[in-house]
Motif scaffolding. Structure first.
Motif, PDB file in Angstrom:
ATOM      1  N   THR A  31      62.138 -15.635 -17.243  1.00  0.00           N
ATOM      2  CA  THR A  31      61.165 -15.450 -15.820  1.00  0.00           C
ATOM      3  C   THR A  31      62.541 -13.563 -15.841  1.00  0.00           C
ATOM      4  OG1 THR A  31      60.372 -17.010 -15.185  1.00  0.00           O
ATOM      5  CG2 THR A  31      60.021 -14.983 -13.533  1.00  0.00           C
ATOM      6  N   SER A  33      62.279  -9.876 -13.638  1.00  0.00           N
ATOM      7  CA  SER A  33      61.335  -9.290 -12.306  1.00  0.00           C
ATOM      8  C   SER A  33      62.766  -7.813 -12.748  1.00  0.00           C
ATOM      9  CB  SER A  33      61.858  -9.533 -10.682  1.00  0.00           C
ATOM     10  OG  SER A  33      61.472 -10.486 -10.836  1.00  0.00           O
ATOM     11  N   TYR A  35      63.333  -4.051 -10.023  1.00  0.00           N
ATOM     12  CA  TYR A  35      63.607  -3.413  -8.806  1.00  0.00           C
ATOM     13  C   TYR A  35      63.432  -2.418  -8.609  1.00  0.00           C
ATOM     14  CZ  TYR A  35      63.482  -7.922  -6.712  1.00  0.00           C
ATOM     15  OH  TYR A  35      62.786  -9.463  -6.575  1.00  0.00           O
ATOM     16  N   PHE A  45      60.608  -4.359  -5.116  1.00  0.00           N
ATOM     17  CA  PHE A  45      60.069  -5.209  -6.418  1.00  0.00           C
ATOM     18  C   PHE A  45      58.906  -4.477  -6.846  1.00  0.00           C
ATOM     19  CE2 PHE A  45      58.400  -8.780  -8.504  1.00  0.00           C
ATOM     20  CZ  PHE A  45      57.447  -8.923  -8.286  1.00  0.00           C
ATOM     21  N   GLN A  48      56.679  -8.404 -11.835  1.00  0.00           N
ATOM     22  CA  GLN A  48      57.830  -9.157 -12.658  1.00  0.00           C
ATOM     23  C   GLN A  48      56.977  -9.774 -13.946  1.00  0.00           C
ATOM     24  OE1 GLN A  48      57.386 -14.410 -11.917  1.00  0.00           O
ATOM     25  NE2 GLN A  48      57.495 -13.179 -10.159  1.00  0.00           N
ATOM     26  N   GLY A  56      52.609 -10.673 -10.963  1.00  0.00           N
ATOM     27  CA  GLY A  56      53.213 -10.491  -9.257  1.00  0.00           C
ATOM     28  C   GLY A  56      54.024  -8.829  -9.775  1.00  0.00           C
ATOM     29  N   ARG A  57      53.060  -7.919  -8.767  1.00  0.00           N
ATOM     30  CA  ARG A  57      53.608  -6.300  -8.782  1.00  0.00           C
ATOM     31  C   ARG A  57      53.170  -6.427  -7.590  1.00  0.00           C
ATOM     32  NH1 ARG A  57      52.369  -2.575 -12.301  1.00  0.00           N
ATOM     33  NH2 ARG A  57      52.437  -1.311 -11.824  1.00  0.00           N
ATOM     34  N   GLY A  58      54.675  -5.296  -6.984  1.00  0.00           N
ATOM     35  CA  GLY A  58      54.823  -4.821  -5.747  1.00  0.00           C
ATOM     36  C   GLY A  58      53.966  -3.349  -5.398  1.00  0.00           C
ATOM     37  N   LEU A  90      66.884  -1.703 -11.631  1.00  0.00           N
ATOM     38  CA  LEU A  90      67.835  -2.804 -11.482  1.00  0.00           C
ATOM     39  C   LEU A  90      66.552  -3.916 -12.121  1.00  0.00           C
ATOM     40  CD1 LEU A  90      69.583  -3.200  -8.015  1.00  0.00           C
ATOM     41  CD2 LEU A  90      70.389  -3.026 -10.097  1.00  0.00           C
ATOM     42  N   SER A  94      65.772 -14.574 -14.328  1.00  0.00           N
ATOM     43  CA  SER A  94      65.842 -15.627 -13.921  1.00  0.00           C
ATOM     44  C   SER A  94      65.342 -17.165 -14.169  1.00  0.00           C
ATOM     45  CB  SER A  94      65.116 -15.839 -12.312  1.00  0.00           C
ATOM     46  OG  SER A  94      64.151 -15.824 -12.382  1.00  0.00           O
ATOM     47  N   GLN A 101      68.381 -15.191  -9.235  1.00  0.00           N
ATOM     48  CA  GLN A 101      67.601 -14.131  -9.532  1.00  0.00           C
ATOM     49  C   GLN A 101      68.930 -13.200  -9.622  1.00  0.00           C
ATOM     50  OE1 GLN A 101      64.686 -11.590  -8.812  1.00  0.00           O
ATOM     51  NE2 GLN A 101      63.774 -12.813  -7.531  1.00  0.00           N
ATOM     52  N   PHE A 103      71.348 -10.594 -11.771  1.00  0.00           N
ATOM     53  CA  PHE A 103      70.692  -8.914 -11.840  1.00  0.00           C
ATOM     54  C   PHE A 103      72.001  -8.731 -12.439  1.00  0.00           C
ATOM     55  CE2 PHE A 103      67.690  -7.393  -8.132  1.00  0.00           C
ATOM     56  CZ  PHE A 103      68.207  -8.772  -7.641  1.00  0.00           C
TER      57      PHE A 103
END
Lengths: 112, 113
Positions: A31, A33, A35, A45, A48, A56-58, A90, A94, A101, A103
């Motif tokens: 996975t 993500s 940032y 965020f 992901q 998933g989206r911010g 970033l 994970s 997570q 980074f």
């Protein structure tokens, strides 16, 4: 075991251009993500990816897009760059089902 | 209003001091609370993880969560110059890997020898 790596380290672009940032996940992680961290701010965020699908989206516009490859590496693409896109980007990888997570060091993008 | 509020500092303390870092939040769905440390030009690294309310201790670090007040803290005992960094609180509504983390803006800490 290698950690999360990102390339390039720094990048300078002009408004309206497109950019691709790359991330190699920590070995075995499935996975990833992404940032965005503006100067003096906490990371925000973007989205992901899991099993090569967005998971998933911010609150970021569609000009921010991504890919995850079968080897779990990932790309972040940003089209029509704006001055406010200047930030540290970033990547975090994970295992699915684990809370931690990991980074990478980030890519510093400057838009002029 | 931001979901997570954190005093950005900067905070400067002498070596050996006890440091207290705090965050407040507004989203009642947050159940998982983390503290990350970020050195200059590096990515964040996880320091402490706590689920729901309570305390957790790890060496010189203690994390506290008070869900009733929507308030979390990180205490650093016997602070060292190597603790100089930006400390970020982060929260999540789900334990599943990769669930979005919502961060505070970070507190910049300097420990002076």
């Amino acid at each position: 075991e290698t950690g999360v790596t990102q390339s390039p380290t720094h990048l300078i672009k002009t408004r309206g251009q497109q950019v691709t940032l790359r991330c190699s996940s920590q070995s075995g992680h499935n996975t990833v993500s992404w940032y965005q961290q503006a100067l003096g701010q906490g990371p925000q965020f973007i989205f992901q990816y899991y099993r090569e699908e967005e998971n998933g989206r911010g609150n970021f516009p569609p000009r921010f897009s991504g890919l995850q490859f079968p080897n779990y590496s990932s790309e972040l693409n940003v089209n029509a760059l704006e001055l406010d896109d200047s930030a540290l980007y970033l990547c975090a990888s994970s295992f699915i089902g684990a809370y931690e997570q990991f980074f990478g060091p980030g890519t510093r993008l400057t838009v002029l | 209003q931001k979901e997570v509020e954190q005093d950005p500092g900067p905070l400067s303390v002498p070596e050996g001091a006890i440091v207290s870092l705090n965050c407040t939040y507004s989203n009642s769905a947050f159940q998982y609370f983390m503290w990350y440390r970020q050195y200059s030009r590096k990515g964040p690294e996880l320091l402490m993880y706590t689920y729901s309310s309570g305390n957790k201790e790890d060496g010189r670090f203690t994390a506290q969560v008070d869900k009733s007040s929507k308030y979390i803290s990180l205490f650093i005992r016997d602070s060292q110059p190597s603790d100089s960094a930006t400390y970020l609180c982060a929260m999540s509504a789900s334990e599943t890997s990769g669930s979005r983390l919502t961060f505070g803006e970070g507190t910049q800490l300097t420990v002076n020898p």
